[in-house]
Design a protein around this motif. Structure first.
Motif, PDB file in Angstrom:
ATOM      1  N   PHE A 174       0.723  -1.199  -0.082  1.00 15.99           N
ATOM      2  CA  PHE A 174       0.006   0.005   0.077  1.00 15.99           C
ATOM      3  C   PHE A 174       1.060   1.355  -0.127  1.00 15.99           C
ATOM      4  N   GLY A 175       1.933   1.123   0.397  1.00 17.68           N
ATOM      5  CA  GLY A 175       3.050   2.227   0.308  1.00 17.68           C
ATOM      6  C   GLY A 175       2.918   2.679   1.672  1.00 17.68           C
ATOM      7  N   ARG A 228       3.267   5.883   3.051  1.00 16.44           N
ATOM      8  CA  ARG A 228       2.354   6.969   3.438  1.00 16.44           C
ATOM      9  C   ARG A 228       0.814   6.414   4.058  1.00 16.44           C
ATOM     10  N   ARG A 229       0.393   5.498   3.142  1.00 12.78           N
ATOM     11  CA  ARG A 229      -1.059   5.075   3.318  1.00 12.78           C
ATOM     12  C   ARG A 229      -1.132   4.297   4.590  1.00 12.78           C
ATOM     13  N   THR A 230      -0.018   3.374   4.575  1.00 13.95           N
ATOM     14  CA  THR A 230      -0.049   2.698   5.717  1.00 13.95           C
ATOM     15  C   THR A 230       0.064   3.278   7.083  1.00 13.95           C
ATOM     16  N   TYR A 231       0.953   4.297   7.273  1.00 10.29           N
ATOM     17  CA  TYR A 231       1.266   4.933   8.195  1.00 10.29           C
ATOM     18  C   TYR A 231      -0.091   5.699   8.742  1.00 10.29           C
ATOM     19  N   LEU A 232      -0.690   6.399   7.755  1.00 11.16           N
ATOM     20  CA  LEU A 232      -2.065   7.241   8.193  1.00 11.16           C
ATOM     21  C   LEU A 232      -2.992   6.226   8.261  1.00 11.16           C
ATOM     22  N   THR A 233      -3.096   5.112   8.016  1.00  9.44           N
ATOM     23  CA  THR A 233      -4.130   4.098   8.179  1.00  9.44           C
ATOM     24  C   THR A 233      -3.817   3.653   9.582  1.00  9.44           C
ATOM     25  N   ARG A 248      -0.449  14.051   6.082  1.00  7.50           N
ATOM     26  CA  ARG A 248      -0.882  14.353   4.546  1.00  7.50           C
ATOM     27  C   ARG A 248       0.040  15.427   3.687  1.00  7.50           C
ATOM     28  N   VAL A 250       5.117  11.044  -0.927  1.00  7.99           N
ATOM     29  CA  VAL A 250       4.097  10.380  -1.586  1.00  7.99           C
ATOM     30  C   VAL A 250       4.654   8.970  -2.161  1.00  7.99           C
ATOM     31  N   SER A 268       8.673   3.127  -1.116  1.00  9.76           N
ATOM     32  CA  SER A 268       7.592   3.069  -1.902  1.00  9.76           C
ATOM     33  C   SER A 268       7.484   1.597  -2.680  1.00  9.76           C
TER      34      SER A 268
END
Length: 508
Positions: free
Chosen positions: A69-70, A72-77, A179, A184, A494
């Motif tokens: 998922f990358g 960034r997305r993993t950390y924010l989730t 964000r 990214v 990434s």
């Protein structure tokens, strides 16, 4: 570090701080939770244990999640999951619901440290990673100091529910900031298939092993079927995972990174040091409250110098390993921690001076600050960018599992020694001593002090083993070419977990 990397480091420190504080903040609330939720102390202990088990169980999935998922997305989730669990825990209507929501918190919190470390290390060249790790180590200092104090204030002036709800504004702020601060992800990263079999082997295996070790410590080392079964099954699952991981292309946790220079020695050093250092944390509180009959507040005050020197030395040592041999820095740090621990063993008796114990704790803290994060920095330095997620996940998983193992071992030693040196406790160990009236406790104080002294010696042995394994850390200093090699944080993490995750030699 440039301004963007420094900003990223401070941001990731915020997420790490949330996870660390939530490990300690509930400790002071346990008696209040027993009353409000109409339960007992054994059951309510799972409010803390369930969170810790979830942390350990989810950590091995971090490398896969980054690759799939990358970062960034993993950390924010993970932040959102942690925050949602916090809100639900604050709204819990029973002890069962509270434990369940704490597990949800742990599932989010367990991803914050390994994912954050992978992002941070990828944002700077190998020769500058010490500076970044000095920021990531701040929660180790601030968390244990803030957690109990914050919990006490909220309990005294609000409600136990606010020890969880306080995470809502902080968590939402972290998501909003992330964000713009987090790099990214590269949309061209290759897809990563989840190792489902590995997931079913490693995550339950670690959770069962940690559970078995924890129960063993609580029972003073007494091994019954209810303890032996989860411990043996957990060990079997972990060993099976390790055997299988070397035979498939994309395992859940890439153990091949251990072949990189310094990684195996670094992981072993982290394991022994974390077990010995954090496992000994229960000794001084037990000595102050059980042997001496003084307050928990006093026990906490004695630990403040140790926490302060840890944080101060951490800032120096993690930067120092960018310019000085990590083997030398870590070796000196461990030797300092061993010296402070041995000194405590030698002076500990029924009426040892508290200022002396605090001073020796400060010496041990200096050793800690020069060991754990510098070791992780040195161990990960030879990893190429694609292997950083696997390396950071492995090191954090080893660290958390070793803390549980060391705590269980030293708790079992303390209880067993108390039984042998004070037979009148009738097998109740240190827990039975805590229930004695002041006069009876005073009569047993010399024997109980001897038990705490010998249990502390177990910590000294584990730390000495860490010194031996630290000899396998790289002896060379990071080269100038490494210090100037450009790092691309977005591209670095990434593609983690892509088609080929075998360790490669560092680029020159």
């Amino acid at each position: 570090m440039d301004a963007s990397a420094r900003r990223l480091g401070w941001y990731l420190t915020l997420g790490g701080l949330l996870a660390v504080i939530d490990t300690t903040v509930t400790v002071v609330a346990l008696p209040k939770l027993v009353d409000d939720l109409d339960t007992n102390l054994t059951t309510i202990g799972w409010v803390t244990s369930g969170y810790a088990l979830a942390l350990v169980a989810v950590m091995p999935t971090a490398a896969w999640a980054i690759g799939r998922f990358g970062a960034r997305r993993t950390y924010l989730t993970a932040l959102l999951l942690f925050t949602a669990g916090s809100v639900l825990a604050g709204a819990a209507w029973s002890v069962g619901s509270l434990i369940a929501f704490r597990v949800l918190q742990g599932l989010g919190g367990g991803l914050l440290n390994p994912v954050g470390m992978a992002v941070a290390l990828a944002a700077v060249p190998p020769g500058r990673r010490g500076r970044m790790m000095s920021l990531l180590g701040l929660p180790v200092l601030v968390g244990p100091l803030i957690g109990p104090v914050l919990g006490g204030l909220l309990l005294d002036h609000a409600s136990w529910r606010w020890i969880f709800w306080i995470n809502l504004p902080v968590g939402l702020l972290a998501v909003l900031l992330g964000r713009s601060v987090l790099p990214v992800a590269d949309p061209r990263r290759p897809p990563v298939r989840l190792d489902v079999v590995g997931l079913l082997l490693l995550c339950p295996g670690l959770a069962l092993a940690v559970y078995g070790l924890s129960v063993t410590g609580e029972r003073g080392g007494v091994v019954t079927a209810s303890v032996l079964l989860p411990l043996a099954l957990g060990a079997l699952l972990v060993v099976t995972f390790a055997w299988r991981a070397g035979r498939i292309r994309q395992p859940l946790l890439n153990l091949a990174v251990l072949r990189a220079p310094g990684m195996a020695g670094g992981a072993a050093t982290v394991a022994f040091f974390a077990a010995g250092y954090f496992g000994s944390f229960l000794i001084i509180p037990a000595y102050v409250q059980v042997v001496r009959g003084d307050s928990a507040t006093l026990a906490g005050v004695i630990g403040i110098p140790q926490a302060l020197t840890t944080g101060l030395m951490l800032q120096v040592a993690t930067r120092l390993v960018d310019h000085v041999s990590a083997r030398r820095v870590v070796g000196l740090g461990i030797a300092t921690a061993v010296a402070g621990t041995v000194a405590r063993v030698l002076v500990l008796d029924a009426d040892t001076s508290y200022p002396l114990l605090a001073t020796l704790g400060a010496v041990i803290g200096l050793g800690m600050g020069a060991t754990l994060m510098p070791t992780m920095t040195a161990a990960s330095r030879s990893l190429p960018p694609d292997d950083l997620p696997s390396g950071s996940t492995l090191l954090t998983t080893v660290s958390h599992t070793s803390v549980a193992a060391g705590t269980a071992l030293i708790a079992a030693a303390l209880s067993w020694l108390a039984d042998r040196l004070a037979p009148s406790l009738e097998g109740g160990g240190i827990t039975a001593a805590n229930r004695l009236d002041p006069a009876s406790r005073l009569g047993l104080a010399p024997d109980l002090a001897q038990a705490t002294r010998l249990a502390l010696a177990v910590s000294a042995v584990l730390l000495a083993l860490a010194w031996l394994t630290s000899r396998r850390l790289p002896a060379a200093v990071a080269g100038a070419d490494e210090a100037t090699t450009p790092a691309g944080p977005a591209a670095s993490v990434s593609s983690a977990g892509g088609a080929d995750r075998r360790p490669r030699p560092p680029s020159r």
